[in-house]
Scaffold this motif. Sequence first.
Motif, mmCIF file in Angstrom:
data_model
loop_
_atom_site.group_PDB
_atom_site.id
_atom_site.type_symbol
_atom_site.label_atom_id
_atom_site.label_comp_id
_atom_site.label_asym_id
_atom_site.label_seq_id
_atom_site.Cartn_x
_atom_site.Cartn_y
_atom_site.Cartn_z
ATOM 1 N N TYR A 298 1.185 -1.125 0.199
ATOM 2 C CA TYR A 298 -0.386 0.214 0.075
ATOM 3 C C TYR A 298 0.901 1.095 0.632
ATOM 4 O O TYR A 298 2.606 1.166 0.586
ATOM 5 N N GLY A 299 0.553 2.339 -0.691
ATOM 6 C CA GLY A 299 0.624 3.069 -0.273
ATOM 7 C C GLY A 299 0.483 3.960 0.421
ATOM 8 O O GLY A 299 -0.364 3.678 1.760
ATOM 9 N N ASP A 300 1.631 5.276 0.922
ATOM 10 C CA ASP A 300 2.112 5.377 3.060
ATOM 11 C C ASP A 300 0.739 6.303 2.980
ATOM 12 O O ASP A 300 -0.212 6.307 3.849
ATOM 13 N N SER A 301 0.077 7.371 2.243
ATOM 14 C CA SER A 301 -1.097 7.751 2.071
ATOM 15 C C SER A 301 -2.577 7.115 2.014
ATOM 16 O O SER A 301 -3.310 7.672 3.110
ATOM 17 N N VAL A 302 -2.305 5.918 1.524
ATOM 18 C CA VAL A 302 -3.826 5.567 1.858
ATOM 19 C C VAL A 302 -4.134 4.252 3.000
ATOM 20 O O VAL A 302 -4.703 3.507 3.355
ATOM 21 N N LYS A 303 -2.203 3.817 3.230
ATOM 22 C CA LYS A 303 -2.607 1.883 4.384
ATOM 23 C C LYS A 303 -3.652 2.359 5.476
ATOM 24 O O LYS A 303 -3.762 3.437 6.218
ATOM 25 N N GLY A 304 -3.387 1.516 6.228
ATOM 26 C CA GLY A 304 -5.212 1.025 7.233
ATOM 27 C C GLY A 304 -5.996 1.799 6.544
ATOM 28 O O GLY A 304 -7.742 1.677 7.208
ATOM 29 N N ARG A 305 -6.057 2.088 5.601
ATOM 30 C CA ARG A 305 -7.617 2.850 4.924
ATOM 31 C C ARG A 305 -8.324 2.300 3.073
ATOM 32 O O ARG A 305 -9.691 2.169 3.815
ATOM 33 N N PHE A 306 -7.396 1.523 2.795
ATOM 34 C CA PHE A 306 -7.859 1.434 1.531
ATOM 35 C C PHE A 306 -7.809 -0.543 2.060
ATOM 36 O O PHE A 306 -6.620 -0.665 2.335
ATOM 37 N N ILE A 307 -8.404 -1.145 1.489
ATOM 38 C CA ILE A 307 -8.125 -3.215 0.813
ATOM 39 C C ILE A 307 -8.394 -3.608 -0.141
ATOM 40 O O ILE A 307 -9.120 -2.949 -0.919
ATOM 41 N N ILE A 308 -6.961 -4.019 -0.770
ATOM 42 C CA ILE A 308 -7.034 -4.223 -2.561
ATOM 43 C C ILE A 308 -7.431 -5.659 -2.117
ATOM 44 O O ILE A 308 -6.724 -6.920 -0.587
ATOM 45 N N SER A 309 -8.345 -6.622 -3.317
ATOM 46 C CA SER A 309 -8.621 -7.821 -2.919
ATOM 47 C C SER A 309 -8.928 -8.398 -4.239
ATOM 48 O O SER A 309 -8.777 -7.677 -5.505
ATOM 49 N N ARG A 310 -8.685 -9.213 -4.574
ATOM 50 C CA ARG A 310 -8.461 -10.188 -5.768
ATOM 51 C C ARG A 310 -9.623 -11.428 -6.186
ATOM 52 O O ARG A 310 -9.489 -12.145 -5.391
ATOM 53 N N ASP A 311 -10.501 -12.018 -6.928
ATOM 54 C CA ASP A 311 -10.738 -13.237 -7.318
ATOM 55 C C ASP A 311 -10.371 -13.605 -8.570
ATOM 56 O O ASP A 311 -10.965 -13.012 -9.634
ATOM 57 N N ASN A 312 -9.553 -14.796 -8.144
ATOM 58 C CA ASN A 312 -9.203 -15.110 -10.123
ATOM 59 C C ASN A 312 -9.697 -15.877 -10.783
ATOM 60 O O ASN A 312 -9.895 -16.468 -11.949
ATOM 61 N N VAL A 313 -10.996 -15.983 -10.406
ATOM 62 C CA VAL A 313 -12.600 -16.936 -11.027
ATOM 63 C C VAL A 313 -12.784 -15.924 -12.194
ATOM 64 O O VAL A 313 -12.986 -15.853 -12.826
ATOM 65 N N THR A 314 -13.408 -14.789 -11.118
ATOM 66 C CA THR A 314 -13.890 -13.712 -12.314
ATOM 67 C C THR A 314 -13.376 -12.779 -12.800
ATOM 68 O O THR A 314 -13.676 -11.715 -13.740
ATOM 69 N N LYS A 315 -11.607 -12.753 -12.340
ATOM 70 C CA LYS A 315 -10.756 -12.115 -12.453
ATOM 71 C C LYS A 315 -11.041 -10.670 -13.013
ATOM 72 O O LYS A 315 -11.299 -9.837 -13.184
ATOM 73 N N THR A 316 -11.299 -10.484 -10.920
ATOM 74 C CA THR A 316 -11.333 -9.233 -10.331
ATOM 75 C C THR A 316 -10.948 -8.602 -9.685
ATOM 76 O O THR A 316 -10.109 -9.137 -8.999
ATOM 77 N N VAL A 317 -9.779 -7.355 -9.720
ATOM 78 C CA VAL A 317 -9.221 -6.836 -8.143
ATOM 79 C C VAL A 317 -10.606 -6.196 -7.990
ATOM 80 O O VAL A 317 -10.874 -4.928 -8.462
ATOM 81 N N TYR A 318 -10.074 -5.946 -6.426
ATOM 82 C CA TYR A 318 -10.732 -4.772 -6.008
ATOM 83 C C TYR A 318 -10.040 -3.791 -5.374
ATOM 84 O O TYR A 318 -8.705 -4.355 -4.539
ATOM 85 N N LEU A 319 -10.558 -2.569 -5.431
ATOM 86 C CA LEU A 319 -10.097 -1.318 -3.974
ATOM 87 C C LEU A 319 -11.414 -1.116 -3.279
ATOM 88 O O LEU A 319 -12.014 -0.423 -3.862
ATOM 89 N N GLN A 320 -11.366 -1.523 -2.031
ATOM 90 C CA GLN A 320 -12.307 -0.614 -1.207
ATOM 91 C C GLN A 320 -11.424 0.249 0.040
ATOM 92 O O GLN A 320 -10.732 0.186 0.332
ATOM 93 N N MET A 321 -12.037 1.238 -0.278
ATOM 94 C CA MET A 321 -12.052 2.874 0.342
ATOM 95 C C MET A 321 -12.871 3.152 1.444
ATOM 96 O O MET A 321 -14.054 3.287 0.720
ATOM 97 N N ASN A 322 -12.248 3.419 1.778
ATOM 98 C CA ASN A 322 -12.405 3.917 3.359
ATOM 99 C C ASN A 322 -11.870 5.628 3.601
ATOM 100 O O ASN A 322 -11.132 5.782 3.865
ATOM 101 N N SER A 323 -13.361 6.049 4.722
ATOM 102 C CA SER A 323 -12.619 7.078 5.316
ATOM 103 C C SER A 323 -11.889 8.265 4.004
ATOM 104 O O SER A 323 -11.038 8.658 4.753
#
Length: 126
Positions: free
Chosen positions: A60-85
């Motif tokens: 994670y970049g320092d400015s988003v650490k603790g607020r953003f979460i990245i995840s992926r699903d290789n079955v659906t070939k999708t990567v998500y970025l959950q952005m909070n606060s």
Amino acid sequence: QVSVVESGGRYVQPGDSLMLSCSGSGRLWSFSSVGWFRQSPGKERELAATISWGGARTEYGDSVKGRFIISRDNVTKTVYLQMNSLNPADTAVYFCAADEDGTTPPSRSSWEYEHWGQGTQVTVSS
């Protein structure tokens, strides 16, 4: 060949949450690291988050650490970025990118990523 398409960007208010999606295609997708980078007017492109091909390692970049979460699903070939606060400093065009080398840990450098989407705009404002 890997290709990526971003979606989910929109206007939000400070403190809101938002999830971005990156849809991938190509036979090498599941072996690729995938990153989210962002760029604001007048600023250099910076890392938001990146994830290894299997999902076990994230950076994670320092400015988003603790607020953003990245995840992926290789079955659906999708990567998500959950952005909070979210705050106005998060306003940027967010780009999804794939690195076919698929290193672990995934690279933090944008120049390592060969395949880029067109970007999706996120605006945080009251």
